[in-house]
Design an enzyme around this catalytic site. Structure first.
Site, PDB file in Angstrom:
ATOM      1  CB  SER A 104       8.723 -44.880 -34.914  1.00 25.88           C
ATOM      2  OG  SER A 104       8.867 -45.895 -35.883  1.00 25.88           O
ATOM      3  CE1 TYR A 135       6.058 -53.036 -36.374  1.00 25.73           C
ATOM      4  CE2 TYR A 135       7.626 -51.316 -36.954  1.00 25.73           C
ATOM      5  CZ  TYR A 135       6.321 -51.774 -36.869  1.00 25.73           C
ATOM      6  OH  TYR A 135       5.287 -50.964 -37.276  1.00 25.73           O
ATOM      7  CB  THR A 161       4.742 -52.924 -32.925  1.00 24.60           C
ATOM      8  OG1 THR A 161       4.952 -51.613 -32.393  1.00 24.60           O
ATOM      9  CG2 THR A 161       3.518 -52.910 -33.820  1.00 24.60           C
ATOM     10  CE  LYS A 229       1.402 -48.571 -31.634  1.00 26.95           C
ATOM     11  NZ  LYS A 229       1.241 -48.972 -33.024  1.00 26.95           N
ATOM     12  CG  HIS A 253      -0.185 -50.539 -36.830  1.00 27.99           C
ATOM     13  ND1 HIS A 253       0.824 -51.349 -36.360  1.00 27.99           N
ATOM     14  CD2 HIS A 253       0.444 -49.596 -37.571  1.00 27.99           C
ATOM     15  CE1 HIS A 253       1.988 -50.929 -36.806  1.00 27.99           C
ATOM     16  NE2 HIS A 253       1.791 -49.854 -37.542  1.00 27.99           N
TER      17      HIS A 253
HETATM   18  C1  LIG Z   1       2.180 -42.401 -40.497  1.00 27.89           C
HETATM   19  C2  LIG Z   1       2.096 -43.466 -39.441  1.00 27.89           C
HETATM   20  C3  LIG Z   1       3.238 -44.176 -39.115  1.00 27.89           C
HETATM   21  C4  LIG Z   1       3.187 -45.150 -38.116  1.00 27.89           C
HETATM   22  N1  LIG Z   1       4.341 -45.787 -37.762  1.00 27.89           N
HETATM   23  C5  LIG Z   1       4.304 -46.707 -36.778  1.00 27.89           C
HETATM   24  C6  LIG Z   1       5.492 -47.351 -36.351  1.00 27.89           C
HETATM   25  O1  LIG Z   1       6.574 -47.078 -36.844  1.00 27.89           O
HETATM   26  N2  LIG Z   1       5.393 -48.293 -35.390  1.00 27.89           N
HETATM   27  C7  LIG Z   1       4.196 -48.619 -34.797  1.00 27.89           C
HETATM   28  O2  LIG Z   1       4.158 -49.473 -33.911  1.00 27.89           O
HETATM   29  N3  LIG Z   1       3.057 -47.997 -35.159  1.00 27.89           N
HETATM   30  C8  LIG Z   1       3.079 -47.056 -36.129  1.00 27.89           C
HETATM   31  N4  LIG Z   1       1.927 -46.415 -36.482  1.00 27.89           N
HETATM   32  C9  LIG Z   1       0.671 -46.670 -35.724  1.00 27.89           C
HETATM   33  C10 LIG Z   1       0.538 -45.686 -34.549  1.00 27.89           C
HETATM   34  O3  LIG Z   1       1.473 -45.973 -33.553  1.00 27.89           O
HETATM   35  C11 LIG Z   1      -0.839 -45.723 -33.889  1.00 27.89           C
HETATM   36  O4  LIG Z   1      -1.130 -47.036 -33.476  1.00 27.89           O
HETATM   37  C12 LIG Z   1      -1.988 -45.213 -34.749  1.00 27.89           C
HETATM   38  O5  LIG Z   1      -1.567 -44.200 -35.623  1.00 27.89           O
HETATM   39  C13 LIG Z   1      -3.077 -44.688 -33.824  1.00 27.89           C
HETATM   40  O6  LIG Z   1      -4.192 -44.280 -34.531  1.00 27.89           O
HETATM   41  P1  LIG Z   1      -4.493 -42.729 -34.933  1.00 27.89           P
HETATM   42  O7  LIG Z   1      -3.572 -42.431 -36.072  1.00 27.89           O
HETATM   43  O8  LIG Z   1      -5.910 -42.813 -35.354  1.00 27.89           O
HETATM   44  O9  LIG Z   1      -4.250 -41.870 -33.739  1.00 27.89           O
HETATM   45  C14 LIG Z   1       1.965 -45.444 -37.487  1.00 27.89           C
HETATM   46  C15 LIG Z   1       0.812 -44.733 -37.839  1.00 27.89           C
HETATM   47  C16 LIG Z   1       0.872 -43.751 -38.804  1.00 27.89           C
HETATM   48  C17 LIG Z   1      -0.387 -42.987 -39.133  1.00 27.89           C
HETATM   49  C1  LIG Z   2       8.489 -50.182 -41.542  1.00 24.00           C
HETATM   50  C2  LIG Z   2       7.818 -48.904 -41.142  1.00 24.00           C
HETATM   51  C3  LIG Z   2       6.546 -49.170 -40.437  1.00 24.00           C
HETATM   52  C4  LIG Z   2       5.681 -47.951 -40.340  1.00 24.00           C
HETATM   53  C5  LIG Z   2       4.339 -48.284 -39.780  1.00 24.00           C
HETATM   54  O1  LIG Z   2       4.209 -49.003 -38.833  1.00 24.00           O
HETATM   55  C6  LIG Z   2       3.165 -47.701 -40.378  1.00 24.00           C
HETATM   56  O2  LIG Z   2       3.300 -46.951 -41.353  1.00 24.00           O
HETATM   57  O3  LIG Z   2       2.058 -47.971 -39.894  1.00 24.00           O
END
Ligand SMILES: Cc1cc2nc3c(=O)[nH]c(=O)nc-3n(C[C@H](O)[C@H](O)[C@H](O)COP(=O)(O)O)c2cc1C
Ligand SMILES: CCCCC(=O)C(=O)O
Length: 367
Positions: A104, A135, A161, A229, A253
């Site tokens: 990330s 991003y 993303t 994404k 997401h």
């Molecule tokens: C705690 C957390 C932080 C995340 N941070 C990001 C991120 O920084 N960038 C991003 O594109 N997606 C982020 N996501 C989304 C994940 O990449 C992913 O799309 C999603 O968690 C997939 O679903 P799942 O949790 O059911 O496996 C985050 C998701 C979670 C749960």
């Molecule tokens: C600025 C941080 C973004 C984290 C994220 O994408 C999420 O928590 O789903």
């Protein structure tokens, strides 16, 4: 730990409830969070028998690189929130399993250090299975500096993303007052991008003003393959192909951006049809079992991503936890493949899945 859900329970035990909520939570009513898992449960597998197949192999080619597992670690922010080693532990576990990790942009370890940890843990002769999530930033120089950091680290793809023109509204975070990293933790990729910037989460700008022109621009400033994404609409999938994108990570997401969008599994057939084999489609959201992965692959995904499970495993038992998580998923996928009569991922075809029976109206099964 015997399945993904065991890690969720163990993480809940260990974590500050505010942080556990940050991980589990989604946008608004969390309808899409639930829908992702429910969609997998509603689909049935229809196995073939007596096919004389070899023991299943799980190797997969992703953007010209080789992975030993069709499971990617989707980008998740703030690993040090749940484990002192943070992304270093995750990267070692992913590299040991031969799984692609998408670091990330909001990681709490700098991408260069994540890459070093991955390299040290990868098998001999293996390339670092590390991609970088980005991003786009309103200031192109900041975006370029981030791309440079990822490229210098040896990342082999950029995952942009595009589902976040604004930050998703988690009411859990609002009620809990969780808006910031605790003292001592920083978004290390953002440190010193500009004078006097210290890696604050708020440095990450989200903007509804980005357009396809910005993807064209990004295409012109990097040699790395670009994945998008968060594309859900088939028309956007076609536009992505036209703009030279190398792959799609079909994602909502994890239900953390726009609530009430379809489960990713529901959206998959239309996206696969729209890209028509021109670029690979990956999928994340709600993958908790080997059978979930097999269903998505049968419907045309090249690989699946996991988000929350990685955070849970890391919280439960650090690097060891993530290693165990990936082993369990490997076992479950191998098991499901064998039980479906498939020797490899390319033998997973749409005829192996069908909707759950939904009563007398379905297919005229009951007269
Ligand atoms: C705690 C957390 C932080 C995340 N941070 C990001 C991120 O920084 N960038 C991003 O594109 N997606 C982020 N996501 C989304 C994940 O990449 C992913 O799309 C999603 O968690 C997939 O679903 P799942 O949790 O059911 O496996 C985050 C998701 C979670 C749960
Ligand atoms: C600025 C941080 C973004 C984290 C994220 O994408 C999420 O928590 O789903």
């Amino acid at each position: 730990m015997f399945c993904v859900k065991d890690f969720e329970a163990a993480a809940r035990e260990k974590l500050d409830p505010v942080h556990a909520d940050f991980i589990a939570g989604g946008a608004r009513d969390e309808i899409t969070v639930r829908a992702n898992e429910e969609a997998f449960a509603r689909l049935r597998l229809l196995p073939r028998v007596l096919r004389g197949r070899a023991v299943p192999g799980l190797d997969v080619t992703l953007l010209g690189g080789h992975a030993r597992l069709p499971v990617l670690l989707s980008p998740t922010a703030f690993h040090k929130l749940v484990d002192p080693e943070g992304e270093l532990a995750t990267a070692r576990a992913a590299a040991a399993a031969g799984a692609v990790m998408i670091a990330s942009m909001a990681s709490t370890v700098a991408v260069g250090e994540i890459a070093d940890a991955a390299r040290a843990a990868a098998g001999p002769g293996e390339t670092v299975p590390l991609w970088f999530q980005l991003y786009l930033q309103p200031d192109p120089e900041i975006t370029e500096a981030l791309v440079r950091r990822a490229t210098d680290a040896g990342c082999t793809a950029l995952v942009v993303t595009v589902d976040s023109p604004v930050l998703g509204a988690s009411e859990r975070n609002r009620r809990n007052g969780f808006h910031d990293l605790p003292a001592g933790l920083r978004c290390e990729n953002l440190v010193d991008l500009r004078d006097g910037e210290f890696g604050h989460v708020r440095q990450i700008a989200m903007s509804p003003e980005f357009s396809w022109e910005h993807i064209t621009w990004l295409r012109s400033v990097t040699e790395l393959p670009i994945l998008l994404k968060g594309v859900l609409h088939p028309e956007d999938a076609r536009l992505a192909v036209r703009h030279g994108v190398s792959g799609l990570l079909l994602s909502n997401h994890g239900g953390r951006q726009l609530d009430t969008v379809p489960a990713t599994l529901e959206a998959l057939p239309a996206i696969v049809a729209a890209v028509a084999g021109r670029i690979p489609v990956l999928l994340d959201g709600g993958v908790r079992r080997g059978t979930d992965a097999v269903k998505a692959l049968a419907l045309g995904a090249r690989a699946v991503g996991i988000g929350r499970p990685v955070m849970w495993a890391l919280a439960a038992d650090g690097e060891k936890g993530v290693r165990r998580l990936l082993e369990l998923l490997r076992e479950e996928i191998e098991d499901a493949l064998a039980l479906c009569g498939a020797a490899g991922l390319d033998e997973l075809t749409p005829d192996l899945v069908r909707p759950a029976w939904s009563g007398p109206l379905f297919g005229g099964a009951v007269s």
